[in-house]
Design a protein around this motif. Structure first.
Motif, PDB file in Angstrom:
ATOM      1  N   LEU A  44       1.103  -0.899  -0.097  1.00  0.00           N
ATOM      2  CA  LEU A  44      -0.174  -0.207   0.204  1.00  0.00           C
ATOM      3  C   LEU A  44       0.826   1.414   0.341  1.00  0.00           C
ATOM      4  O   LEU A  44       1.634   1.336   1.015  1.00  0.00           O
ATOM      5  CB  LEU A  44      -0.670   0.506   1.262  1.00  0.00           C
ATOM      6  N   VAL A  64      -5.655   4.341  -4.365  1.00  0.00           N
ATOM      7  CA  VAL A  64      -5.538   4.673  -3.041  1.00  0.00           C
ATOM      8  C   VAL A  64      -5.625   5.993  -2.650  1.00  0.00           C
ATOM      9  O   VAL A  64      -4.014   6.815  -3.047  1.00  0.00           O
ATOM     10  CB  VAL A  64      -4.076   3.760  -2.173  1.00  0.00           C
ATOM     11  N   TRP A  74      -5.811   3.634   6.133  1.00  0.00           N
ATOM     12  CA  TRP A  74      -5.882   3.769   4.678  1.00  0.00           C
ATOM     13  C   TRP A  74      -6.781   4.060   4.612  1.00  0.00           C
ATOM     14  O   TRP A  74      -7.688   3.245   4.813  1.00  0.00           O
ATOM     15  CB  TRP A  74      -4.788   2.949   4.294  1.00  0.00           C
ATOM     16  N   TRP A  76      -9.022   4.818   0.738  1.00  0.00           N
ATOM     17  CA  TRP A  76      -9.223   4.333  -0.765  1.00  0.00           C
ATOM     18  C   TRP A  76     -10.409   4.692  -1.508  1.00  0.00           C
ATOM     19  O   TRP A  76     -11.608   4.552  -1.313  1.00  0.00           O
ATOM     20  CB  TRP A  76      -8.476   2.996  -1.446  1.00  0.00           C
TER      21      TRP A  76
END
Length: 128
Positions: A44, A64, A74, A76
């Motif tokens: 990632l 992403v 994270w 996306w």
């Protein structure tokens, strides 16, 4: 647009759960609907893009937007045709195990249709 948040807790360590996210080659091991991930990068990183292929052969494009390895978060965007979802993931230590959450933004019908599959994937993510 709607928003749905799902959570799961399990005995896997936060580091283990995060590594399962960070290494795209591991996604199919815990997410039952993912067959493979097609992209150049294997870890990632912001700006990473490609397609996620389902076990049914459906391919959805993704980008992403953000990755914070220290905070284990994270975000996306995933697009299939004209439908786009924004997905924000978090992994937090909880006792000897971990808790993970997923906040999804998108069309209400799509979110509620996808939620049971996403919930199953989250539970598998946090298992040892």
């Amino acid at each position: 647009m709607a928003r749905v948040t799902l959570c799961a807790s399990g005995a896997a360590s936060a580091d283990t759960a995060w590594e399962r996210y960070a290494s795209v080659d591991q996604w199919a091991s815990w997410s039952p609907h993912i067959k493979t991930v097609h992209c150049v990068a294997r870890r990632l990183r912001p700006g990473m893009s490609g397609t996620v292929e389902s076990v049914a052969g459906i391919r959805a494009a993704f980008v992403v937007d953000a990755v914070d390895g220290d905070r284990r978060t994270w975000t996306w965007r995933v697009r299939l045709g004209r439908v786009q979802l924004r997905l924000h993931h978090e992994v937090q230590p909880q006792g000897p195990g971990t808790t993970t959450s997923l906040t999804m933004h998108g069309p209400r019908l799509v979110l509620f249709t996808y939620a049971p599959l996403a919930r199953l994937a989250l539970h598998r993510l946090v298992q040892p």
